[in-house]
Design a protein around this motif. Structure first.
Motif, PDB file in Angstrom:
ATOM      1  N   SER A 186       0.854  -1.184   0.000  1.00 37.32           N
ATOM      2  CA  SER A 186       0.000   0.000   0.000  1.00 37.32           C
ATOM      3  C   SER A 186       0.892   1.237   0.000  1.00 37.32           C
ATOM      4  O   SER A 186       2.122   1.127   0.015  1.00 37.32           O
ATOM      5  CB  SER A 186      -0.919  -0.017   1.230  1.00 37.32           C
ATOM      6  OG  SER A 186      -0.158  -0.256   2.397  1.00 37.32           O
ATOM      7  N   TYR A 187       0.290   2.409   0.007  1.00 34.83           N
ATOM      8  CA  TYR A 187       1.102   3.617  -0.149  1.00 34.83           C
ATOM      9  C   TYR A 187       2.081   3.806   0.997  1.00 34.83           C
ATOM     10  O   TYR A 187       3.219   4.244   0.790  1.00 34.83           O
ATOM     11  CB  TYR A 187       0.196   4.849  -0.331  1.00 34.83           C
ATOM     12  CG  TYR A 187       0.043   5.717   0.893  1.00 34.83           C
ATOM     13  CD1 TYR A 187       0.989   6.681   1.215  1.00 34.83           C
ATOM     14  CD2 TYR A 187      -1.052   5.569   1.748  1.00 34.83           C
ATOM     15  CE1 TYR A 187       0.844   7.475   2.351  1.00 34.83           C
ATOM     16  CE2 TYR A 187      -1.200   6.350   2.863  1.00 34.83           C
ATOM     17  CZ  TYR A 187      -0.250   7.302   3.167  1.00 34.83           C
ATOM     18  OH  TYR A 187      -0.388   8.072   4.292  1.00 34.83           O
ATOM     19  N   THR A 208      -1.513  -1.612  -4.216  1.00 31.11           N
ATOM     20  CA  THR A 208      -2.669  -0.738  -4.406  1.00 31.11           C
ATOM     21  C   THR A 208      -2.392   0.270  -5.526  1.00 31.11           C
ATOM     22  O   THR A 208      -1.239   0.504  -5.899  1.00 31.11           O
ATOM     23  CB  THR A 208      -3.003   0.030  -3.119  1.00 31.11           C
ATOM     24  OG1 THR A 208      -1.931   0.947  -2.828  1.00 31.11           O
ATOM     25  CG2 THR A 208      -3.195  -0.923  -1.948  1.00 31.11           C
ATOM     26  N   LYS A 209      -3.454   0.864  -6.013  1.00 32.45           N
ATOM     27  CA  LYS A 209      -3.325   1.851  -7.083  1.00 32.45           C
ATOM     28  C   LYS A 209      -2.475   3.031  -6.639  1.00 32.45           C
ATOM     29  O   LYS A 209      -1.646   3.548  -7.400  1.00 32.45           O
ATOM     30  CB  LYS A 209      -4.716   2.341  -7.503  1.00 32.45           C
ATOM     31  CG  LYS A 209      -4.696   3.334  -8.662  1.00 32.45           C
ATOM     32  CD  LYS A 209      -6.115   3.711  -9.074  1.00 32.45           C
ATOM     33  CE  LYS A 209      -6.101   4.696 -10.251  1.00 32.45           C
ATOM     34  NZ  LYS A 209      -7.489   5.053 -10.651  1.00 32.45           N
ATOM     35  N   GLN A 210      -2.656   3.468  -5.392  1.00 30.76           N
ATOM     36  CA  GLN A 210      -1.885   4.602  -4.872  1.00 30.76           C
ATOM     37  C   GLN A 210      -0.392   4.256  -4.788  1.00 30.76           C
ATOM     38  O   GLN A 210       0.461   5.091  -5.087  1.00 30.76           O
ATOM     39  CB  GLN A 210      -2.412   5.003  -3.489  1.00 30.76           C
ATOM     40  CG  GLN A 210      -3.765   5.681  -3.505  1.00 30.76           C
ATOM     41  CD  GLN A 210      -4.918   4.689  -3.638  1.00 30.76           C
ATOM     42  OE1 GLN A 210      -4.713   3.474  -3.639  1.00 30.76           O
ATOM     43  NE2 GLN A 210      -6.134   5.219  -3.756  1.00 30.76           N
ATOM     44  N   VAL A 212       1.207   2.093  -6.672  1.00 27.69           N
ATOM     45  CA  VAL A 212       1.718   2.041  -8.049  1.00 27.69           C
ATOM     46  C   VAL A 212       1.990   3.445  -8.574  1.00 27.69           C
ATOM     47  O   VAL A 212       3.027   3.711  -9.205  1.00 27.69           O
ATOM     48  CB  VAL A 212       0.721   1.304  -8.965  1.00 27.69           C
ATOM     49  CG1 VAL A 212       1.169   1.404 -10.429  1.00 27.69           C
ATOM     50  CG2 VAL A 212       0.602  -0.158  -8.553  1.00 27.69           C
ATOM     51  N   GLN A 213       1.078   4.361  -8.305  1.00 22.83           N
ATOM     52  CA  GLN A 213       1.268   5.745  -8.751  1.00 22.83           C
ATOM     53  C   GLN A 213       2.531   6.347  -8.145  1.00 22.83           C
ATOM     54  O   GLN A 213       3.314   7.010  -8.838  1.00 22.83           O
ATOM     55  CB  GLN A 213       0.044   6.579  -8.379  1.00 22.83           C
ATOM     56  CG  GLN A 213      -1.206   6.249  -9.167  1.00 22.83           C
ATOM     57  CD  GLN A 213      -2.445   6.968  -8.648  1.00 22.83           C
ATOM     58  OE1 GLN A 213      -2.474   7.449  -7.506  1.00 22.83           O
ATOM     59  NE2 GLN A 213      -3.473   7.050  -9.470  1.00 22.83           N
ATOM     60  N   TYR A 234       4.217  -3.670 -12.140  1.00 25.87           N
ATOM     61  CA  TYR A 234       3.288  -2.545 -12.169  1.00 25.87           C
ATOM     62  C   TYR A 234       3.922  -1.291 -12.775  1.00 25.87           C
ATOM     63  O   TYR A 234       3.217  -0.351 -13.122  1.00 25.87           O
ATOM     64  CB  TYR A 234       2.833  -2.208 -10.749  1.00 25.87           C
ATOM     65  CG  TYR A 234       1.982  -3.271 -10.107  1.00 25.87           C
ATOM     66  CD1 TYR A 234       0.609  -3.349 -10.368  1.00 25.87           C
ATOM     67  CD2 TYR A 234       2.535  -4.190  -9.213  1.00 25.87           C
ATOM     68  CE1 TYR A 234      -0.173  -4.317  -9.766  1.00 25.87           C
ATOM     69  CE2 TYR A 234       1.754  -5.157  -8.605  1.00 25.87           C
ATOM     70  CZ  TYR A 234       0.402  -5.221  -8.882  1.00 25.87           C
ATOM     71  OH  TYR A 234      -0.374  -6.176  -8.279  1.00 25.87           O
ATOM     72  N   THR A 235       5.231  -1.274 -12.865  1.00 24.14           N
ATOM     73  CA  THR A 235       5.951  -0.085 -13.312  1.00 24.14           C
ATOM     74  C   THR A 235       6.747  -0.417 -14.580  1.00 24.14           C
ATOM     75  O   THR A 235       6.663  -1.525 -15.094  1.00 24.14           O
ATOM     76  CB  THR A 235       6.890   0.402 -12.203  1.00 24.14           C
ATOM     77  OG1 THR A 235       7.612  -0.717 -11.686  1.00 24.14           O
ATOM     78  CG2 THR A 235       6.099   1.028 -11.059  1.00 24.14           C
TER      79      THR A 235
END
Length: 258
Positions: A186-187, A208-210, A212-213, A234-235
């Protein structure tokens, strides 16, 4: 039927310069490593020498830390707290906006997927608390020689703090290390890894999406579902090379998300 023992967790209060930070649910093993790792991850220390004294008091459920006079602990600890999700609930003082100010990773070193999968399998075999209870998370750092250090805890983020604390105490260079974890990234997990400077993070489960961002923004290679002969990247830093598909001659084992 084999009967496993129950995983253990205890409330531990972290006290820094007389200030009670929070009460954490922790497994008793490697509590000094956890304290160093947590304080480093939260920006309260930059080096092990920033800690003047550290006393673990498991019978009283406390860890008492005294930081050097040049550390403004009160200012940092007065920031808004963000409570982490999942088991072994923790607290972080960094928001996603804060994490974006961290130094971006510049490492160009690449790793073969087969090596990551091999290390992940070795990690699983060298997690005694998980093997005993079936209910522990683990984190592991792997150096260039393939040597690994494993730490375990009821909380996935606590386990990561423990291996980071070990690395800080030993003065290890993040450029030469890989971070592996059993838990969801997670973030706040990503922020811990980013603060130390890992260039690649691998997990047996999802991100999580956060997270990955943030990984994309900080140029960190984030790999999930490291299992068997597959993985999801993911990257797109190019640090993971799919040599497994080439050897097997089958469909791609390495899935890179856009």
């Amino acid at each position: 039927m084999h009967k496993k023992s129950c995983p253990e967790e205890y409330p531990i209060t972290l006290v820094v310069n007389g200030y009670e930070v929070a009460v954490f649910q922790l497994t008793h093993q490697d509590l000094e490593d956890w304290a160093y790792g947590y304080l480093f991850s939260e920006g309260l220390i930059e080096h092990k020498n920033d800690i003047v004294s550290l006393k673990v008091e498991p019978d009283f459920g406390a860890i008492r830390v005294v930081l050097g006079n040049d550390i403004d602990a009160e200012k940092m600890l007065s920031k808004k707290k963000h409570y982490t999700a999942g088991c072994g609930r923790g607290v972080t003082f960094f928001s996603m906006t804060d994490v974006k100010t961290f130094t971006k990773v510049k490492s160009k070193k690449s790793y073969r997927l087969s090596d990551l999968l091999k290390r992940r399998a070795e990690f699983a075999k060298n997690s005694p608390l998980y093997l005993e209870t079936g209910g522990m998370h683990g984190a592991c750092i792997v150096n260039e020689a393939g040597e690994m250090t494993v730490r375990e805890d009821i909380g996935r983020h606590n386990a990561v703090d423990k291996v980071i604390g070990h690395a800080v105490r030993q003065g290890l260079n993040p450029k030469n290390l890989i971070l592996l974890t059993t838990g969801r990234v997670s973030y706040e997990m990503l922020s811990k890894a980013a603060k130390f400077g890992f260039s690649i993070i691998g997990s047996r489960t999802a991100a999580t999406k956060q997270a990955v961002q943030l990984a994309r923004y900080l140029n960190i290679e984030l790999v999930g579902y490291l299992r068997g002969k597959m993985a999801i990247v993911y990257t797109s830093t190019g640090r993971v090379i799919d040599d497994v598909t080439e050897q097997a001659g089958t469909q791609p084992n390495l899935r890179v998300l856009p």
